[in-house]
Scaffold this motif. Sequence first.
Motif, PDB file in Angstrom:
ATOM      1  N   PHE A 165       0.944  -1.102  -0.130  1.00  0.00           N
ATOM      2  CA  PHE A 165       0.025   0.165   0.040  1.00  0.00           C
ATOM      3  C   PHE A 165       0.813   1.261   0.010  1.00  0.00           C
ATOM      4  CE2 PHE A 165      -3.612  -2.760   1.375  1.00  0.00           C
ATOM      5  CZ  PHE A 165      -4.693  -1.911   0.659  1.00  0.00           C
ATOM      6  N   ASP A 166       2.026   1.283   0.788  1.00  0.00           N
ATOM      7  CA  ASP A 166       2.726   2.594   1.101  1.00  0.00           C
ATOM      8  C   ASP A 166       3.349   2.455  -0.179  1.00  0.00           C
ATOM      9  OD1 ASP A 166       1.815   2.772   3.702  1.00  0.00           O
ATOM     10  OD2 ASP A 166       3.595   1.668   4.240  1.00  0.00           O
ATOM     11  N   LYS A 167       3.988   1.652  -0.911  1.00  0.00           N
ATOM     12  CA  LYS A 167       5.011   1.602  -2.204  1.00  0.00           C
ATOM     13  C   LYS A 167       3.931   2.163  -3.437  1.00  0.00           C
ATOM     14  CE  LYS A 167       8.690  -1.233  -1.144  1.00  0.00           C
ATOM     15  NZ  LYS A 167       9.218  -2.579  -0.810  1.00  0.00           N
ATOM     16  N   VAL A 168       2.892   1.569  -3.454  1.00  0.00           N
ATOM     17  CA  VAL A 168       2.089   2.053  -4.464  1.00  0.00           C
ATOM     18  C   VAL A 168       1.373   3.376  -4.254  1.00  0.00           C
ATOM     19  CG1 VAL A 168      -0.455   1.657  -5.677  1.00  0.00           C
ATOM     20  CG2 VAL A 168       1.100  -0.184  -5.284  1.00  0.00           C
ATOM     21  N   ALA A 169       0.947   4.082  -3.272  1.00  0.00           N
ATOM     22  CA  ALA A 169       0.673   5.254  -2.833  1.00  0.00           C
ATOM     23  C   ALA A 169       1.742   6.173  -3.277  1.00  0.00           C
ATOM     24  CB  ALA A 169       0.274   5.544  -1.213  1.00  0.00           C
ATOM     25  N   LYS A 170       3.138   5.888  -2.802  1.00  0.00           N
ATOM     26  CA  LYS A 170       4.122   6.592  -3.330  1.00  0.00           C
ATOM     27  C   LYS A 170       4.146   6.781  -4.730  1.00  0.00           C
ATOM     28  CE  LYS A 170       8.973   7.143  -2.068  1.00  0.00           C
ATOM     29  NZ  LYS A 170      10.480   6.454  -1.682  1.00  0.00           N
ATOM     30  N   PRO A 180      -4.086   4.564   4.323  1.00  0.00           N
ATOM     31  CA  PRO A 180      -5.244   5.354   4.268  1.00  0.00           C
ATOM     32  C   PRO A 180      -5.249   6.279   3.315  1.00  0.00           C
ATOM     33  CG  PRO A 180      -4.028   5.474   6.365  1.00  0.00           C
ATOM     34  CD  PRO A 180      -3.303   4.702   5.341  1.00  0.00           C
ATOM     35  N   GLU A 181      -4.399   6.730   2.376  1.00  0.00           N
ATOM     36  CA  GLU A 181      -4.470   7.470   1.242  1.00  0.00           C
ATOM     37  C   GLU A 181      -5.016   6.772   0.069  1.00  0.00           C
ATOM     38  OE1 GLU A 181      -3.871  10.764   0.961  1.00  0.00           O
ATOM     39  OE2 GLU A 181      -3.283  10.791   3.359  1.00  0.00           O
ATOM     40  N   ILE A 182      -4.618   5.612   0.145  1.00  0.00           N
ATOM     41  CA  ILE A 182      -5.213   4.523  -1.331  1.00  0.00           C
ATOM     42  C   ILE A 182      -6.605   4.519  -0.943  1.00  0.00           C
ATOM     43  CG2 ILE A 182      -5.172   2.396  -2.171  1.00  0.00           C
ATOM     44  CD1 ILE A 182      -2.417   3.183  -2.858  1.00  0.00           C
ATOM     45  N   GLU A 183      -7.034   4.293   0.298  1.00  0.00           N
ATOM     46  CA  GLU A 183      -8.445   3.960   0.784  1.00  0.00           C
ATOM     47  C   GLU A 183      -9.126   4.960   0.407  1.00  0.00           C
ATOM     48  OE1 GLU A 183      -9.099   2.496   4.792  1.00  0.00           O
ATOM     49  OE2 GLU A 183     -11.272   2.560   4.328  1.00  0.00           O
ATOM     50  N   LYS A 184      -8.617   6.290   0.641  1.00  0.00           N
ATOM     51  CA  LYS A 184      -9.267   7.509   0.559  1.00  0.00           C
ATOM     52  C   LYS A 184      -9.465   7.861  -1.072  1.00  0.00           C
ATOM     53  CE  LYS A 184      -7.289  10.827   2.842  1.00  0.00           C
ATOM     54  NZ  LYS A 184      -6.745  11.892   2.869  1.00  0.00           N
ATOM     55  N   THR A 185      -8.508   7.656  -1.779  1.00  0.00           N
ATOM     56  CA  THR A 185      -8.506   7.832  -3.189  1.00  0.00           C
ATOM     57  C   THR A 185      -9.452   6.926  -3.825  1.00  0.00           C
ATOM     58  OG1 THR A 185      -6.230   8.825  -2.768  1.00  0.00           O
ATOM     59  CG2 THR A 185      -6.766   8.073  -5.228  1.00  0.00           C
ATOM     60  N   ALA A 186      -9.230   5.573  -3.663  1.00  0.00           N
ATOM     61  CA  ALA A 186     -10.156   4.409  -4.141  1.00  0.00           C
ATOM     62  C   ALA A 186     -11.641   4.402  -4.215  1.00  0.00           C
ATOM     63  CB  ALA A 186      -9.820   3.232  -3.390  1.00  0.00           C
ATOM     64  N   VAL A 271      -3.187  -2.742   8.270  1.00  0.00           N
ATOM     65  CA  VAL A 271      -4.126  -3.037   6.991  1.00  0.00           C
ATOM     66  C   VAL A 271      -5.493  -3.328   7.438  1.00  0.00           C
ATOM     67  CG1 VAL A 271      -4.261  -3.900   4.953  1.00  0.00           C
ATOM     68  CG2 VAL A 271      -2.208  -3.328   5.692  1.00  0.00           C
ATOM     69  N   ALA A 272      -5.632  -3.837   8.481  1.00  0.00           N
ATOM     70  CA  ALA A 272      -7.019  -4.254   9.141  1.00  0.00           C
ATOM     71  C   ALA A 272      -7.988  -3.194   9.379  1.00  0.00           C
ATOM     72  CB  ALA A 272      -6.967  -5.049  10.373  1.00  0.00           C
ATOM     73  N   PHE A 294     -12.528  -7.633  14.034  1.00  0.00           N
ATOM     74  CA  PHE A 294     -11.596  -6.749  13.820  1.00  0.00           C
ATOM     75  C   PHE A 294     -11.469  -5.831  14.931  1.00  0.00           C
ATOM     76  CE2 PHE A 294     -14.025  -7.472  10.185  1.00  0.00           C
ATOM     77  CZ  PHE A 294     -13.114  -7.698   9.066  1.00  0.00           C
ATOM     78  N   PRO A 295     -10.120  -5.639  15.584  1.00  0.00           N
ATOM     79  CA  PRO A 295     -10.336  -4.397  16.450  1.00  0.00           C
ATOM     80  C   PRO A 295     -10.595  -3.302  15.940  1.00  0.00           C
ATOM     81  CG  PRO A 295      -8.104  -5.598  16.313  1.00  0.00           C
ATOM     82  CD  PRO A 295      -8.850  -6.303  15.039  1.00  0.00           C
ATOM     83  N   LYS A 296     -11.057  -2.289  16.670  1.00  0.00           N
ATOM     84  CA  LYS A 296     -11.341  -1.176  16.194  1.00  0.00           C
ATOM     85  C   LYS A 296     -10.014  -0.453  15.629  1.00  0.00           C
ATOM     86  CE  LYS A 296     -12.306   1.043  20.259  1.00  0.00           C
ATOM     87  NZ  LYS A 296     -12.983   2.144  21.245  1.00  0.00           N
ATOM     88  N   PRO A 297     -10.333   0.641  14.536  1.00  0.00           N
ATOM     89  CA  PRO A 297      -9.100   0.952  13.612  1.00  0.00           C
ATOM     90  C   PRO A 297      -7.972   1.377  14.636  1.00  0.00           C
ATOM     91  CG  PRO A 297     -10.986   1.609  12.643  1.00  0.00           C
ATOM     92  CD  PRO A 297     -11.549   1.043  13.750  1.00  0.00           C
ATOM     93  N   VAL A 298      -8.079   1.953  15.722  1.00  0.00           N
ATOM     94  CA  VAL A 298      -7.166   2.691  16.566  1.00  0.00           C
ATOM     95  C   VAL A 298      -6.316   1.445  17.285  1.00  0.00           C
ATOM     96  CG1 VAL A 298      -8.643   2.862  18.805  1.00  0.00           C
ATOM     97  CG2 VAL A 298      -6.484   4.507  18.347  1.00  0.00           C
TER      98      VAL A 298
END
Length: 339
Positions: A165-170, A180-186, A271-272, A294-298
Motif C-alpha cells: 500500500f505504501d509503495k503504490v501510494a508513493k 489510508p491515502e489509497i483507501e481515500k483515493t479508491a 491494514v485491518a 476486527f479490532p477498532k481501527p485505533v
Amino acid sequence: MLVLGIETSCDDTSAAIIDSEEGILANVIANQNSVHAKYGGVVPELAGRCHIENIHEIINKALLKAKVSLENIDLLATTQGPGLVGSLLVGVNAGKGLAFALDKPLIGVNHLEGHLLAIFLQETVSFPFLALIVSGGHTDLYIVKDFGNYELLGRTRDDAAGESFDKVAKMLGLGYPGGPEIEKTAMTGNPTVIKFPRPMPNKKSMDFSFSGLKTAVRTHLEKRSSGKIDKFSFADIAACFQDAVTDVLVSKAMLAAQDNNLDRVVVTGGVAANSDLRLKMTKVGKEKGISAHFPKPVFCTDNAAMIALAGLKKYQRNPDLGNNYFELDAVANLPLIEH
Ligand code: KG4
Ligand code: ZN
C-alpha cells in the motif's frame, strides 16, 4: 493491577494504562507522519530521534488521562521487537529506567503478540481462532490456540501488504502512510476496470507474495504515461489495486480457516483498518459460516494498549519474567515463536 504499556517499534510513540479489571484507562499515540511524509516512508534514524523527543511527554499524558500516578503502576510492558532497532531501544530503555526507579516488574513484549491480542481490548473471541496480521512489516497467518500459544501457517515471501500500500501510494504521488491515502483515493474509483494479478504463490501454501502486484501497478503506470493504454484515473488504479490486495487476503484467510476447521477469523495490524478489507472479509466469511472480527481501527494500527495487554497476559503466565529485565534488549527480528 495497573499496567503501563510502551510502544515505539516503528514510527508511532505510544503509552497506555490498562487496569486488569476495568480495561483501558488511557491509550495515547503520537504519530510521526509529518516527519516521514516527504520521504514516502519511515526514515529509521529520524524515527528513533522523534521517539526520544516524545516518549516522556506521551507517558505523562497517558498517566494524566488515566488519572493515576507512576507510583500506582504495578507492571510495565514495553515492545522488545520486531521493529526498527533505534526505535525499539527508546521504549525498551524507557521501560527499564521506570522499572528500576519504581522497583516494579517489566515485561518485554513481542509486537506481533500485541497485534494478535489487540482484539481482546474490546471483545472476547474464544480459542482457537485464525489470525491474520496485516501490517507495514508483516502479513502472517496464525492459529491462536491460547494466550502465548501460536502456530504460524504462512507469511509473505516478499513485501508485506501494508508495505505494498505504501509503495503504490508513493508511485501515485499520494501521502504517507499510503494505506489510508489509497483507501481515500479508491473511494471514487471503479475497482473493476483494471484486472491486477491476485498473487497466490501456491494454492496449497499459506504464504503470500505482493511484490508482483506492486510491479504490475508500476508497469501499468509506465504504459499509461507513454500513452500505450487507456488513461484510467488514479482513483480507478487505487481501487483496482486495493481490490486485488483485499481479494488475496480474504481468500487466503478463508482457505486457512477452512483447512484448519476454524470458524472465527481475527484480522489485525494496520491494514485491518481498511474498510474494503473489513467488508469483504465479513461478507465472504458469512457465506462460509466464518465470523470475522476486527479490532477498532485505533487498535489495528500500532498502539501501546495492545502491548500492555500482551505484557499482562505474559506476566500472568510467568511472573518471574518481570524481574529479569536487566537482560532485556531490543531485537529487530524478534521471533514470535521460539524454536
Ligand atoms: O500495524 P501498523 O500500524 O505498523 C506496523 O506494525 O507495521 O501498520 C502500518 C501499516 C502501513 O503500511 C499503513 O499504510 C497500513 O498499515 N494501513 C492501512 C490503512 N491504515 C494503515 N492500509 C490500508 N488501509 C488502511 N486504512
Ligand atoms: Zn504493528
